[in-house]
Design a protein around this motif. Sequence first.
Motif, PDB file in Angstrom:
ATOM      1  N   GLY A  67       0.823  -1.200   0.000  1.00  0.00           N
ATOM      2  CA  GLY A  67       0.000   0.000   0.000  1.00  0.00           C
ATOM      3  C   GLY A  67       0.856   1.248   0.000  1.00  0.00           C
ATOM      4  O   GLY A  67       1.992   1.255  -0.475  1.00  0.00           O
ATOM      5  N   LYS A  68       0.315   2.304   0.564  1.00  0.00           N
ATOM      6  CA  LYS A  68       0.987   3.603   0.575  1.00  0.00           C
ATOM      7  C   LYS A  68       1.812   3.758   1.856  1.00  0.00           C
ATOM      8  O   LYS A  68       1.270   3.900   2.952  1.00  0.00           O
ATOM      9  N   VAL A  69       3.133   3.737   1.685  1.00  0.00           N
ATOM     10  CA  VAL A  69       4.060   3.911   2.805  1.00  0.00           C
ATOM     11  C   VAL A  69       5.046   4.995   2.395  1.00  0.00           C
ATOM     12  O   VAL A  69       5.614   4.943   1.301  1.00  0.00           O
ATOM     13  N   SER A  70       5.259   5.968   3.274  1.00  0.00           N
ATOM     14  CA  SER A  70       6.177   7.058   2.951  1.00  0.00           C
ATOM     15  C   SER A  70       7.169   7.273   4.080  1.00  0.00           C
ATOM     16  O   SER A  70       6.957   6.838   5.212  1.00  0.00           O
ATOM     17  N   VAL A  71       8.276   7.949   3.728  1.00  0.00           N
ATOM     18  CA  VAL A  71       9.299   8.308   4.704  1.00  0.00           C
ATOM     19  C   VAL A  71       9.516   9.811   4.619  1.00  0.00           C
ATOM     20  O   VAL A  71       9.771  10.348   3.534  1.00  0.00           O
ATOM     21  N   LEU A  72       9.384  10.482   5.749  1.00  0.00           N
ATOM     22  CA  LEU A  72       9.720  11.901   5.848  1.00  0.00           C
ATOM     23  C   LEU A  72      11.102  11.968   6.473  1.00  0.00           C
ATOM     24  O   LEU A  72      11.288  11.579   7.634  1.00  0.00           O
ATOM     25  N   ARG A  73      12.094  12.399   5.692  1.00  0.00           N
ATOM     26  CA  ARG A  73      13.469  12.484   6.187  1.00  0.00           C
ATOM     27  C   ARG A  73      13.593  13.642   7.170  1.00  0.00           C
ATOM     28  O   ARG A  73      12.924  14.668   7.022  1.00  0.00           O
ATOM     29  N   GLN A  78      -4.050   4.349   4.838  1.00  0.00           N
ATOM     30  CA  GLN A  78      -5.140   3.419   5.114  1.00  0.00           C
ATOM     31  C   GLN A  78      -4.883   2.122   4.348  1.00  0.00           C
ATOM     32  O   GLN A  78      -4.400   2.149   3.222  1.00  0.00           O
ATOM     33  N   ASP A  79      -5.190   0.983   4.933  1.00  0.00           N
ATOM     34  CA  ASP A  79      -4.999  -0.330   4.301  1.00  0.00           C
ATOM     35  C   ASP A  79      -3.565  -0.532   3.823  1.00  0.00           C
ATOM     36  O   ASP A  79      -3.330  -1.180   2.800  1.00  0.00           O
ATOM     37  N   SER A  80      -2.599   0.037   4.521  1.00  0.00           N
ATOM     38  CA  SER A  80      -1.186  -0.089   4.167  1.00  0.00           C
ATOM     39  C   SER A  80      -0.405  -0.608   5.372  1.00  0.00           C
ATOM     40  O   SER A  80      -0.791  -0.379   6.513  1.00  0.00           O
ATOM     41  N   LEU A  81       0.692  -1.302   5.094  1.00  0.00           N
ATOM     42  CA  LEU A  81       1.510  -1.887   6.149  1.00  0.00           C
ATOM     43  C   LEU A  81       2.977  -1.826   5.758  1.00  0.00           C
ATOM     44  O   LEU A  81       3.306  -1.808   4.575  1.00  0.00           O
ATOM     45  N   ALA A  82       3.858  -1.847   6.762  1.00  0.00           N
ATOM     46  CA  ALA A  82       5.300  -1.911   6.512  1.00  0.00           C
ATOM     47  C   ALA A  82       5.935  -2.794   7.578  1.00  0.00           C
ATOM     48  O   ALA A  82       5.493  -2.822   8.721  1.00  0.00           O
TER      49      ALA A  82
END
Length: 190
Positions: free
Chosen positions: A37-43, A68-72
């Motif tokens: 799903g949608k996973v992001s990283v804010l540096r 939503q509905d995303s996992l890491a």
Amino acid sequence: NALLIGLLSLSLEPLALSPAFSAGDQVVQCVILALNGKVSVLRAGAKQAVAAKKGDFVYAGDTITTGQDSLAAVALTGGAEVRINAATTFKLKGQSADGTQKTEMQEGQVWSRLLHEHAQLEVNTGNAVAAVRGTEADINMHGDLTVKVYEGTVDVINSYGRATLTQGQVTTVHGAQAAPPPPRPMRPGD
């Protein structure tokens, strides 16, 4: 949720990274093992997040966010495996002198498993700190902080008190101004 079951069934080998592993002048805190799903990283210091990719290093001060509905799934250099559930903001704050991996989660849910006896993880929330030691635990912060321990020990601590949970126990801290209540046994609904 089939997505969560898929991530939970991952078989992970301990990382060969040491807590002092660095890339340039930045200290690596974890590597992203899997995502869906949608996973992001804010540096740290950045104004805009970037899409996360499998194999990305995450550094002290960086924040992982799942949609939503995303996992890491990530492996921390201090020896912990963490699964970050949907709609979670999880910040890697660094390691203390004793090797404790410091994190922050204001909203969301993580599952953690420590991979060796010296691994230590602290998840700081608005209500309390969950100090995970040699254990498998679920930490859920949605207004109230609920901590469940499947194996080992977790201390739930804030300025109003402390609760020590062991295998099969749960506690819920109802707000930042409340002491962690004594643990109770998990029930089938938990």
